[in-house]
Design a protein around this motif. Structure first.
Motif, PDB file in Angstrom:
ATOM      1  N   THR A 193      49.441  -5.389 -16.343  1.00 29.44           N
ATOM      2  CA  THR A 193      49.932  -4.007 -16.286  1.00 29.44           C
ATOM      3  C   THR A 193      48.839  -2.960 -16.084  1.00 29.44           C
ATOM      4  OG1 THR A 193      49.844  -3.858 -18.700  1.00 29.44           O
ATOM      5  CG2 THR A 193      51.950  -4.498 -17.707  1.00 29.44           C
ATOM      6  N   ASN A 194      47.636  -3.223 -16.594  1.00 33.44           N
ATOM      7  CA  ASN A 194      46.586  -2.200 -16.574  1.00 33.44           C
ATOM      8  C   ASN A 194      45.439  -2.506 -15.617  1.00 33.44           C
ATOM      9  OD1 ASN A 194      48.051  -1.961 -19.195  1.00 33.44           O
ATOM     10  ND2 ASN A 194      46.665  -0.260 -19.504  1.00 33.44           N
ATOM     11  N   ASP A 195      45.532  -3.572 -14.841  1.00 35.50           N
ATOM     12  CA  ASP A 195      44.435  -3.979 -13.968  1.00 35.50           C
ATOM     13  C   ASP A 195      44.017  -2.849 -13.022  1.00 35.50           C
ATOM     14  OD1 ASP A 195      44.402  -6.469 -15.079  1.00 35.50           O
ATOM     15  OD2 ASP A 195      45.266  -7.513 -13.360  1.00 35.50           O
ATOM     16  N   THR A 196      42.735  -2.535 -13.030  1.00 34.77           N
ATOM     17  CA  THR A 196      42.195  -1.451 -12.207  1.00 34.77           C
ATOM     18  C   THR A 196      40.767  -1.776 -11.808  1.00 34.77           C
ATOM     19  OG1 THR A 196      43.519   0.202 -13.402  1.00 34.77           O
ATOM     20  CG2 THR A 196      41.647   1.011 -12.116  1.00 34.77           C
ATOM     21  N   VAL A 197      40.463  -1.616 -10.521  1.00 33.58           N
ATOM     22  CA  VAL A 197      39.084  -1.688 -10.033  1.00 33.58           C
ATOM     23  C   VAL A 197      38.823  -0.397  -9.275  1.00 33.58           C
ATOM     24  CG1 VAL A 197      37.399  -2.946  -8.661  1.00 33.58           C
ATOM     25  CG2 VAL A 197      39.225  -4.205  -9.831  1.00 33.58           C
ATOM     26  N   LEU A 198      37.848   0.382  -9.750  1.00 33.52           N
ATOM     27  CA  LEU A 198      37.561   1.704  -9.208  1.00 33.52           C
ATOM     28  C   LEU A 198      36.173   1.728  -8.572  1.00 33.52           C
ATOM     29  CD1 LEU A 198      38.049   4.864  -9.067  1.00 33.52           C
ATOM     30  CD2 LEU A 198      37.000   4.942 -11.350  1.00 33.52           C
ATOM     31  N   LEU A 199      36.069   2.345  -7.399  1.00 34.55           N
ATOM     32  CA  LEU A 199      34.788   2.563  -6.739  1.00 34.55           C
ATOM     33  C   LEU A 199      34.565   4.058  -6.562  1.00 34.55           C
ATOM     34  CD1 LEU A 199      32.246   1.726  -5.087  1.00 34.55           C
ATOM     35  CD2 LEU A 199      33.751   1.598  -3.076  1.00 34.55           C
ATOM     36  N   MET A 200      33.396   4.547  -7.024  1.00 32.37           N
ATOM     37  CA  MET A 200      33.017   5.949  -6.844  1.00 32.37           C
ATOM     38  C   MET A 200      31.705   6.014  -6.074  1.00 32.37           C
ATOM     39  SD  MET A 200      33.979   7.801 -10.469  1.00 32.37           S
ATOM     40  CE  MET A 200      33.048   6.730 -11.556  1.00 32.37           C
ATOM     41  N   VAL A 237      26.495   0.913 -14.205  1.00 36.57           N
ATOM     42  CA  VAL A 237      27.105   1.975 -13.406  1.00 36.57           C
ATOM     43  C   VAL A 237      26.191   3.177 -13.215  1.00 36.57           C
ATOM     44  CG1 VAL A 237      29.497   1.352 -13.885  1.00 36.57           C
ATOM     45  CG2 VAL A 237      28.274   2.874 -15.463  1.00 36.57           C
ATOM     46  N   THR A 238      25.119   3.262 -13.986  1.00 34.69           N
ATOM     47  CA  THR A 238      24.199   4.384 -13.828  1.00 34.69           C
ATOM     48  C   THR A 238      22.948   4.006 -13.038  1.00 34.69           C
ATOM     49  OG1 THR A 238      23.283   3.909 -16.024  1.00 34.69           O
ATOM     50  CG2 THR A 238      24.983   5.606 -15.876  1.00 34.69           C
ATOM     51  N   ALA A 239      22.924   2.808 -12.488  1.00 34.09           N
ATOM     52  CA  ALA A 239      21.805   2.432 -11.621  1.00 34.09           C
ATOM     53  C   ALA A 239      21.778   3.281 -10.345  1.00 34.09           C
ATOM     54  CB  ALA A 239      21.873   0.945 -11.282  1.00 34.09           C
ATOM     55  N   PRO A 240      22.906   3.534  -9.708  1.00 33.21           N
ATOM     56  CA  PRO A 240      22.899   4.446  -8.553  1.00 33.21           C
ATOM     57  C   PRO A 240      22.651   5.884  -9.001  1.00 33.21           C
ATOM     58  CG  PRO A 240      24.834   3.013  -8.530  1.00 33.21           C
ATOM     59  CD  PRO A 240      24.225   2.905  -9.887  1.00 33.21           C
ATOM     60  N   ARG A 241      22.007   6.655  -8.147  1.00 34.55           N
ATOM     61  CA  ARG A 241      21.760   8.052  -8.454  1.00 34.55           C
ATOM     62  C   ARG A 241      23.069   8.859  -8.428  1.00 34.55           C
ATOM     63  NH1 ARG A 241      16.912   9.146  -4.301  1.00 34.55           N
ATOM     64  NH2 ARG A 241      17.836   7.311  -3.325  1.00 34.55           N
ATOM     65  N   GLY A 242      23.131   9.874  -9.265  1.00 31.41           N
ATOM     66  CA  GLY A 242      24.293  10.753  -9.283  1.00 31.41           C
ATOM     67  C   GLY A 242      25.314  10.410 -10.345  1.00 31.41           C
ATOM     68  N   THR A 280      30.001   1.810  -8.870  1.00 32.07           N
ATOM     69  CA  THR A 280      29.435   3.070  -8.424  1.00 32.07           C
ATOM     70  C   THR A 280      28.412   2.803  -7.332  1.00 32.07           C
ATOM     71  OG1 THR A 280      27.721   2.941 -10.141  1.00 32.07           O
ATOM     72  CG2 THR A 280      29.729   4.185 -10.668  1.00 32.07           C
ATOM     73  N   THR A 281      28.227   3.771  -6.458  1.00 34.77           N
ATOM     74  CA  THR A 281      27.178   3.684  -5.452  1.00 34.77           C
ATOM     75  C   THR A 281      26.692   5.077  -5.093  1.00 34.77           C
ATOM     76  OG1 THR A 281      26.577   2.841  -3.254  1.00 34.77           O
ATOM     77  CG2 THR A 281      28.808   3.715  -3.508  1.00 34.77           C
ATOM     78  N   ASP A 282      25.410   5.158  -4.743  1.00 33.06           N
ATOM     79  CA  ASP A 282      24.879   6.429  -4.272  1.00 33.06           C
ATOM     80  C   ASP A 282      24.829   6.497  -2.749  1.00 33.06           C
ATOM     81  OD1 ASP A 282      22.764   4.669  -3.912  1.00 33.06           O
ATOM     82  OD2 ASP A 282      21.517   5.553  -5.481  1.00 33.06           O
ATOM     83  N   ALA A 283      25.449   5.513  -2.083  1.00 33.06           N
ATOM     84  CA  ALA A 283      25.578   5.562  -0.627  1.00 33.06           C
ATOM     85  C   ALA A 283      26.517   6.694  -0.236  1.00 33.06           C
ATOM     86  CB  ALA A 283      26.107   4.239  -0.097  1.00 33.06           C
ATOM     87  N   ASP A 284      26.352   7.184   0.974  1.00 34.47           N
ATOM     88  CA  ASP A 284      27.185   8.278   1.488  1.00 34.47           C
ATOM     89  C   ASP A 284      28.360   7.671   2.234  1.00 34.47           C
ATOM     90  OD1 ASP A 284      28.235  10.632   2.367  1.00 34.47           O
ATOM     91  OD2 ASP A 284      26.545  11.203   3.645  1.00 34.47           O
TER      92      ASP A 284
END
Length: 262
Positions: free
Chosen positions: A209-216, A3-8, A181-185
């Protein structure tokens, strides 16, 4: 890097003492921007307190940070469980000097367990203090319940990067958590559309009950991507995570189809 491969982005994983085995149990992923665009896909079934909270946060399409804990799912905990999640988000926001309305909270582990709030708060503070560009693997490790190995992946696109980490289901802790995660705009609505399509292609319907997929999306690369190309790469990342989940010996046979999708 995951998750820290993209910048930011910065991340960390620490041991807060909510698990009997003493393993890492609290992870954070922080988006340092300049953008905070985000979206998430959640379980279609009855939701645990972290999902109820995070669904509200994700609806605003802005996420500053995700706090994830593996010492208990905080499911079927009623109003007290939701109060715990709210307190976690407020605490993280206080440390970051930001808004709790932009803090996603995820949890996994024993579905009947509410981890001690004081331990979660301390673990969150420690993880936020340790968060760095090199913390992706530790964060992925802190997600594991019975997973034998951490699930991480990253891909380089045309002027941007996508990174990810995940945990898979097991016989008693049937929750899938993934952070991408992505550093794309990207805009928030773009994140929502692209993530929904990728999850639908790579994963079976999320039903625990807790399934979650998050994109930042941090926008730190300054690249506005071609949507078709980004969609293909995002789907590839999700498919890689799903394959890693399915291949883990801890994943029960009945969950393989669930992880691999169609």
């Amino acid at each position: 890097m995951s998750v820290t491969a993209p910048r930011g982005f910065r991340a960390a994983g620490v041991a807060a003492g909510t698990r009997d085995d003493g393993a890492r149990d609290v992870a954070v992923v922080i988006n340092d921007g300049p953008s905070r665009a985000a979206a998430a896909v959640f379980t279609r079934d009855d939701s645990a307190a972290p999902v109820l909270w995070s669904r509200q946060v994700a609806s605003g399409h802005r996420v500053r940070a995700a706090v994830l804990a593996s010492g208990g799912a905080n499911a079927a905990a009623g109003p007290l469980g939701f109060q715990d999640v709210h307190a976690q988000a407020e605490h993280a926001a206080g440390v970051l000097d930001d808004s709790a309305a932009e803090i996603v909270v995820c949890a996994c582990g024993d579905p009947g367990t509410r981890p001690p709030l004081d331990a979660l708060r301390q673990g969150t503070a420690d993880a936020l203090a340790e968060a760095s560009r090199s913390g992706g693997l530790a964060a992925a490790d802190a997600l594991r319940t019975t997973d034998t190995v951490a699930k991480i992946v990253f891909r380089r696109g045309d002027g941007y990067t996508i990174g990810a980490m995940a945990k898979g289901p097991d016989a008693s802790v049937s929750s899938v958590l993934a952070v991408l995660t992505t550093d794309a705009d990207l805009t928030g609505p773009q994140c929502e559309l692209l993530l929904a399509r990728a999850v639908a292609k790579a994963f079976a319907p999320l039903g625990a009950t807790n399934d979650t997929v998050l994109l930042m999306a941090s926008g730190a690369a300054g690249t506005v991507p071609d949507e078709e190309g980004f969609a293909a790469l995002l789907t590839d990342v999700c498919a890689d995570l799903a394959a890693q989940v399915a291949a883990d010996p801890s994943t029960p046979a009945h969950s393989h189809d669930r992880a691999e999708g169609s």
